[in-house]
Design a protein around this motif. Structure first.
Motif, PDB file in Angstrom:
ATOM      1  N   ALA A   1      -4.223   1.962  18.797  1.00  0.00           N
ATOM      2  CA  ALA A   1      -4.459   1.868  17.350  1.00  0.00           C
ATOM      3  C   ALA A   1      -5.954   1.790  17.041  1.00  0.00           C
ATOM      4  O   ALA A   1      -6.423   2.403  16.072  1.00  0.00           O
ATOM      5  N   ASP A   2      -6.711   1.052  17.857  1.00  0.00           N
ATOM      6  CA  ASP A   2      -8.146   0.905  17.632  1.00  0.00           C
ATOM      7  C   ASP A   2      -8.916   2.208  17.878  1.00  0.00           C
ATOM      8  O   ASP A   2     -10.024   2.366  17.372  1.00  0.00           O
ATOM      9  N   SER A   3      -8.339   3.122  18.634  1.00  0.00           N
ATOM     10  CA  SER A   3      -9.011   4.380  18.973  1.00  0.00           C
ATOM     11  C   SER A   3      -8.779   5.466  17.940  1.00  0.00           C
ATOM     12  O   SER A   3      -9.382   6.531  18.021  1.00  0.00           O
ATOM     13  N   ALA A   4      -7.885   5.219  16.984  1.00  0.00           N
ATOM     14  CA  ALA A   4      -7.461   6.277  16.064  1.00  0.00           C
ATOM     15  C   ALA A   4      -7.712   5.900  14.611  1.00  0.00           C
ATOM     16  O   ALA A   4      -7.933   4.737  14.278  1.00  0.00           O
ATOM     17  N   THR A   5      -7.635   6.911  13.762  1.00  0.00           N
ATOM     18  CA  THR A   5      -7.770   6.727  12.318  1.00  0.00           C
ATOM     19  C   THR A   5      -6.852   7.729  11.623  1.00  0.00           C
ATOM     20  O   THR A   5      -6.342   8.648  12.252  1.00  0.00           O
ATOM     21  N   GLY A   6      -6.651   7.512  10.347  1.00  0.00           N
ATOM     22  CA  GLY A   6      -5.888   8.471   9.540  1.00  0.00           C
ATOM     23  C   GLY A   6      -4.424   8.570   9.943  1.00  0.00           C
ATOM     24  O   GLY A   6      -3.800   7.570  10.323  1.00  0.00           O
ATOM     25  N   GLU A   7      -3.896   9.795   9.861  1.00  0.00           N
ATOM     26  CA  GLU A   7      -2.482  10.021  10.157  1.00  0.00           C
ATOM     27  C   GLU A   7      -2.136   9.693  11.608  1.00  0.00           C
ATOM     28  O   GLU A   7      -1.040   9.203  11.884  1.00  0.00           O
ATOM     29  N   LEU A   8      -3.044   9.983  12.525  1.00  0.00           N
ATOM     30  CA  LEU A   8      -2.775   9.671  13.934  1.00  0.00           C
ATOM     31  C   LEU A   8      -2.574   8.167  14.106  1.00  0.00           C
ATOM     32  O   LEU A   8      -1.618   7.730  14.751  1.00  0.00           O
ATOM     33  N   ARG A   9      -3.440   7.379  13.515  1.00  0.00           N
ATOM     34  CA  ARG A   9      -3.301   5.918  13.610  1.00  0.00           C
ATOM     35  C   ARG A   9      -1.987   5.471  12.963  1.00  0.00           C
ATOM     36  O   ARG A   9      -1.278   4.625  13.505  1.00  0.00           O
TER      37      ARG A   9
END
Length: 178
Positions: free
Chosen positions: A79-87
């Motif tokens: 979760a900490d590595s991603a943003t937006g829709e991917l997160r």
């Protein structure tokens, strides 16, 4: 009024003066070169590209590493590595990922083989990377399975730095002899 004689008659003094003038000129040129290189747009772009590559490599490694014995830390790292829709997908699917990994009791780890930035729009805060890695999946019984993979990632600049906003397999072309 008599003019003083400005000629230097001592060759040692002449050499010292010439070397001093040359050293001062060289230092001035070196300082100017350093200053212009440090404030060059190309240097700033290169530093940003390096930041993107480091963030992309780490994020792809994080999303390909998970240990059933420490699943909370692994999924937090996802979760900490991603943003937006991917997160959003990672957070929304967290319980299902957790059940699957706990059932399978697998440990997956990734090793970086190489990576490159394929696109960078620093002004818009978007970038793309391609990352080659070796993924090892170890089940409770049997030998570890190793697979080499190429991943395409899209990154977005966030207040917390560059993060993955999309991740997928890079297509592998089939070269056929005709």
């Amino acid at each position: 009024m008599a003019r003083p004689d400005l000629r230097i008659r001592d060759p040692l003094r002449a050499a010292v003066l010439a070397l001093t003038v040359a050293a001062a000129g060289w230092a001035g040129w070196g300082g100017w070169s350093w200053y212009t290189a440090a404030h060059d747009d190309a240097a700033a772009y290169a530093r940003e590209r390096d930041r993107v590559l480091a963030a992309g490599e780490q994020a792809v490694l994080n999303l390909n590493t998970l240990d059933h014995r420490d699943i909370t830390r692994g999924l937090d790292s996802w979760a900490d590595s991603a943003t937006g829709e991917l997160r959003d997908q990672l957070v929304d699917g967290r319980e299902e990922f957790e059940r699957q990994i706990q059932r399978a009791k697998t440990v997956s780890s990734a090793k970086l083989l190489s990576g490159a930035v394929t696109e960078l729009d620093a002004r818009a805060g978007r970038a793309s990377v391609i990352i080659a890695l070796r993924i090892t999946v170890t089940a409770p019984k049997g030998e570890p399975a190793r697979k080499e993979s190429r991943m395409l990632g899209e990154l977005t600049r966030t207040p917390g730095g560059w993060k993955l906003s999309a991740l997928g397999q890079a297509p592998v072309g089939n070269a056929t002899a005709g």
